[in-house]
Motif scaffolding. Structure first.
Motif, PDB file in Angstrom:
ATOM      1  N   ASP A 186      -6.930   1.101 -12.774  1.00 31.59           N
ATOM      2  CA  ASP A 186      -6.537   2.220 -13.638  1.00 31.59           C
ATOM      3  C   ASP A 186      -7.137   2.008 -15.022  1.00 31.59           C
ATOM      4  N   ILE A 187      -8.205   2.761 -15.310  1.00 33.69           N
ATOM      5  CA  ILE A 187      -8.893   2.660 -16.595  1.00 33.69           C
ATOM      6  C   ILE A 187      -8.704   3.977 -17.328  1.00 33.69           C
ATOM      7  N   GLN A 188      -7.760   3.987 -18.278  1.00 34.61           N
ATOM      8  CA  GLN A 188      -7.471   5.186 -19.071  1.00 34.61           C
ATOM      9  C   GLN A 188      -7.242   6.399 -18.176  1.00 34.61           C
ATOM     10  N   ASN A 189      -6.354   6.232 -17.191  1.00 33.99           N
ATOM     11  CA  ASN A 189      -5.937   7.280 -16.270  1.00 33.99           C
ATOM     12  C   ASN A 189      -7.007   7.693 -15.257  1.00 33.99           C
ATOM     13  N   PHE A 190      -8.159   7.015 -15.239  1.00 29.80           N
ATOM     14  CA  PHE A 190      -9.101   7.187 -14.136  1.00 29.80           C
ATOM     15  C   PHE A 190      -8.798   6.083 -13.124  1.00 29.80           C
ATOM     16  N   VAL A 191      -8.351   6.481 -11.935  1.00 28.54           N
ATOM     17  CA  VAL A 191      -7.798   5.527 -10.973  1.00 28.54           C
ATOM     18  C   VAL A 191      -8.672   5.450  -9.730  1.00 28.54           C
ATOM     19  N   ILE A 192      -9.101   4.246  -9.400  1.00 29.53           N
ATOM     20  CA  ILE A 192      -9.747   3.959  -8.116  1.00 29.53           C
ATOM     21  C   ILE A 192      -8.712   3.230  -7.266  1.00 29.53           C
ATOM     22  N   ARG A 193      -8.434   3.766  -6.088  1.00 33.59           N
ATOM     23  CA  ARG A 193      -7.287   3.287  -5.310  1.00 33.59           C
ATOM     24  C   ARG A 193      -7.712   2.746  -3.942  1.00 33.59           C
ATOM     25  N   PHE A 194      -7.169   1.566  -3.603  1.00 33.47           N
ATOM     26  CA  PHE A 194      -7.330   0.970  -2.277  1.00 33.47           C
ATOM     27  C   PHE A 194      -5.929   0.739  -1.704  1.00 33.47           C
ATOM     28  N   ASP A 195      -5.656   1.339  -0.549  1.00 31.49           N
ATOM     29  CA  ASP A 195      -4.360   1.169   0.107  1.00 31.49           C
ATOM     30  C   ASP A 195      -4.572   0.659   1.526  1.00 31.49           C
ATOM     31  N   LEU A 196      -3.970  -0.471   1.834  1.00 29.26           N
ATOM     32  CA  LEU A 196      -4.053  -1.054   3.177  1.00 29.26           C
ATOM     33  C   LEU A 196      -2.699  -0.846   3.859  1.00 29.26           C
ATOM     34  N   ALA A 197      -2.702  -0.116   4.982  1.00 31.49           N
ATOM     35  CA  ALA A 197      -1.440   0.251   5.627  1.00 31.49           C
ATOM     36  C   ALA A 197      -1.524   0.052   7.128  1.00 31.49           C
ATOM     37  N   ALA A 198      -0.365  -0.178   7.725  1.00 29.54           N
ATOM     38  CA  ALA A 198      -0.266  -0.332   9.183  1.00 29.54           C
ATOM     39  C   ALA A 198       0.939   0.460   9.677  1.00 29.54           C
ATOM     40  N   PRO A 199       0.833   1.088  10.849  1.00 27.27           N
ATOM     41  CA  PRO A 199       1.968   1.867  11.376  1.00 27.27           C
ATOM     42  C   PRO A 199       3.040   0.974  11.984  1.00 27.27           C
TER      43      PRO A 199
END
Length: 758
Positions: free
Chosen positions: A716-729
């Motif tokens: 999160d750089i001054q409200n510019f967000v690069i997002r990585f989400d690792l999820a499993a069911p």
């Protein structure tokens, strides 16, 4: 048995590690580690809102003791370890990130804390209170127990204004008559500060330009009473400047529409609607700029009017700076009225701009590829603040991995032109003064799009839109598009895609109706703009109704077949979405964020099925992140167990329900973390035989939700967000009943996206 032994061994190691973090052995012999303070309130009478009073008193129990995590002084431990001559690289790094200096009992100044407690109590009307403190020592640690004895507080008998100059006396007297103070109110310094600010705010709205709340003082008189009551008098300080006690009116309004600070050339103003518009050439036509300016000649100064004017001018989108200044005209001032000259300086943005964006798109359905977009903007097209945006885009995507490559790559090309007017365009003139907060904008756009999906089809589409958007206040936004047209044409379909359509009549029907014409309306309440609030809400509701007005002109050329308009089969449907967010803000960037989404679409009249582009899907980086995009549902349908199915490249439905819960926390600098859980699915209200009836919505929908959990990393750089989400069911509705609860950690889904999911 071996597994249990392994777990016991791991637990023993953890216990040993926690025990090794004990800091008692490092505490000097002549010191005691300060572990905190407690507070006891002893009162002669019932205290109203005692919890709030206690919380305020506890805020002065300084210093704060060292922090503990799971009962362990982690930061303190690494501080002590770092004091060694050879502390090691890891200990030095951990000290830098976690370490904190020890707080000893000798650091606590109890007499200072007791003075602060008495001060806070006197500010709340509890005069002649007393305090005491006691040490509570145990081994090498010590706490402090504070006690306060509170007598009956002083209560207000009467509140009135004292003598003031005639120029301000009546105004203040009327404001005191509207006070929130009530009889028998407890003496409270904070309430008095708020009362001064209230009076100052209202005086400024009445034109008292030079007044300040610091000019007001309160005096309490207890001489008339012997039962802890007092009279409260509002007075002016001595030697308050005379010009602070008179109202001011506006004599001139000068608007510099193309202001350059380096430009000192005197220009002849253009007079329009009692305002002076000053510019070298007519860049912004006065008749279009005038409605945004609420400040008027002859009216009294009002800071709220000034603020509204600045905000309205900023919303035009043609100016980078809006600066409103007031100049006192002393030569025209009298003993009862002052004169102000208003100067509005507007610094325009560059009229023309070209923006290029090169993107690498990676989606959770494994589609990856580059994208390029070019946008040309003209910010003042006709001299009235109109904005023209013309954009061209191109993108290529391909899906990595997997056996079947059908539809796994696509080429998309698009052209779009958008024209925004910062005013209402309507056949009947609308008084724009009705919109106090901001003037609505009129938007119109037209666009074409080409999508080629390999080995499946080519889709040509055109869109046209006309509508309005406006902010009712800083939280609420309305957007209505009375004209919204979408035309699609499916071409170059392959034999394989034709087989998919033949096996799925619902999908085939959703592609047949090429023409969509209707109305859309969106209401948004965005309470997330108040980032410091503990409880934050966001609500978006969207209505989409198609085919009603155009249905008046439809013709049925063939019996028992849908009607057409200009030879095109048109869609009729109604669709409604509700998207609700709630954020609980713990402070220090710790947030518990939740979301509920519900959507329903109903086809009627000319349509049996909602058009494909308007249907819902579930799964992906902004949905249920443990499932690939468009792969969840509908209902309990499982493609793997359906021997009659063709390749369902996109799974859609006309009902969608989702719920998300996410805990967000800071890690280091602009790196943020998250722990989340998602649940959701899509269904059809009418059974689709292609899905073996597993897609129909029923009362058992809770058992048909796809549920997953995971961890997230955000930059999160001054409200510019690069997002990585690792999820499993851990609940997959496509599996047989009794097998759906299974936490599939071996096959997690990595989501990459821009921005927070909700």
């Amino acid at each position: 048995m071996k597994t249990n032994v392994k777990y016991i061994f791991v637990i023993l190691i953890l216990i040993k590690g926690l025990y090794s973090c004990s800091v008692s052995k490092y505490i000097p012999e002549d010191e005691r580690l300060y572990t905190g303070a407690s507070l006891e309130i002893i009162s002669d009478s019932i205290i109203k809102n005692e919890d709030a009073l206690k919380a305020e008193l506890e805020s002065v129990l300084l210093p704060e003791p060292n922090k503990k995590f799971l009962g362990i002084y982690t930061g303190l431990y690494y501080y002590y370890k770092n004091q060694k001559e050879k502390s090691g690289f890891i200990n030095r790094w951990l000290y830098k990130k976690l370490g904190e200096r020890p707080i000893y009992l000798s650091d606590v100044k109890t007499y200072e804390v007791e003075d602060l407690l008495l001060n806070r109590l006197e500010n709340r009307g509890f005069f002649y209170s007393s305090t005491s403190s006691n040490f509570n020592e145990k081994e090498k640690k010590a706490a402090i127990d504070y006690s306060v004895k509170i007598p009956k507080p002083y209560l207000m008998a009467k509140y009135q204004i004292d003598s003031m100059p005639n120029t301000i006396h009546t105004e203040v007297k009327n404001l005191v008559a509207e006070t929130p103070f009530i009889k028998d109110m407890r003496f409270d310094l904070n309430s008095m500060k708020m009362e001064r600010q209230r009076i100052d705010f209202n005086l400024k709205k009445k034109g008292f330009y030079n007044f300040d709340d610091s000019f007001l003082i309160f005096e309490a008189d207890t001489n008339r009473y012997n039962n802890k009551r007092f009279d409260l008098f509002l007075k002016l300080k001595k030697d308050v400047p005379k010009k602070s006690l008179i109202p001011y009116k506006i004599s001139k309004v000068n608007v510099y529409t193309d202001y350059d600070m380096a430009d000192s050339v005197q220009l002849k103003p253009i007079r329009y609607n009692h305002k002076n518009f000053i510019q070298k050439e007519i860049v912004f036509k006065p008749k279009y700029l005038d409605p945004f300016i609420k400040i008027k000649e002859g009216e009294r100064y009002d800071p709220e009017t000034s603020k509204n004017t600045a905000r309205r001018l900023s919303t035009i989108g043609a100016y980078k700076y809006v600066n409103i200044q007031y100049k006192e005209v002393d030569s025209l001032a009298t003993d009862s009225l002052g004169i102000l000259e208003t100067n509005i300086y507007l610094s325009p943005l560059s009229k023309r701009a070209l923006r290029a964006e090169l993107q690498l798109v990676t989606k959770s359905n494994s589609f990856t590829g580059p994208g390029l977009s070019l946008t040309f903007s003209n910010r003042n097209l006709f001299g009235g603040g109109e904005t023209l945006n013309s954009s061209a885009s191109a993108g290529y995507e391909t899906q990595l991995g997997g056996k079947n490559n059908t539809g796994k790559s696509s080429l998309e090309l698009g052209l779009k032109t958008e024209l925004i007017f910062p005013r209402v365009l309507f056949p009947i003139k609308i008084n724009e003064d009705f919109f106090e907060y901001a003037i609505p904008k009129t938007k119109m756009s037209i666009g074409v799009n080409y999508l080629n999906r390999s080995k499946l089809y080519t889709l040509l589409s055109g869109t046209a839109l006309f509508g309005y958007t406006w902010n009712a206040n800083r939280f609420i936004t309305h957007e209505i598009n009375p004209i919204s047209v979408n035309y699609t044409e499916l071409t170059n379909t392959t034999t394989e895609f034709e087989n998919i359509l033949n096996n799925n009549p619902f999908l085939e029907s959703s592609f047949e109706q090429q023409f969509i014409s209707g109305l859309t309306y969106s209401f948004t309440y965005n309470g997330l703009v108040d980032k410091q609030k503990k409880h934050q809400f966001y609500l978006n509701t969207t209505f989409d109704i198609a085919g009603n007005s155009i249905g008046l002109f439809g013709k049925q050329e063939v019996d028992n077949e849908p009607k057409t308009f200009l030879g095109l089969e048109y869609a009729q449907y109604a669709k409604m979405d509700i998207d609700l967010h709630y954020h609980f803000n713990f402070g220090n960037e710790h947030i518990l964020a939740s979301r509920l989404f519900a959507g329903y679409g109903m086809a009627y009249g000319n349509s049996d099925v909602i058009p494909f582009v308007k249907q819902y899907y579930s799964g992906g980086p902004y949905s249920v992140r443990a499932f690939k995009i468009r792969s969840l549902g509908p209902g309990t349908y499982s493609e793997e167990t359906d021997t009659n199915s063709s390749s369902f490249f996109d799974k859609t439905g006309n009902i969608r329900l989702e719920a998300n819960l996410e805990y967000r926390f800071p890690i280091y600098s602009f790196f943020k973390g998250a722990i989340f859980a998602d649940a959701g699915n899509i269904w059809n209200s009418k059974e689709n035989s292609t899905f073996n009836g597993d897609d129909k919505f029923s009362g058992n929908f809770l058992n048909e939700l796809g549920i997953g959990a995971g961890l997230g990393l955000r930059i999160d750089i001054q409200n510019f967000v690069i997002r990585f989400d690792l999820a499993a069911p851990f609940h997959d509705p496509s599996l047989p009943e009794g097998e759906r609860f299974y936490f599939d950690l071996k096959n997690p889904i990595l989501n990459f996206a821009i921005g927070y999911p909700f």
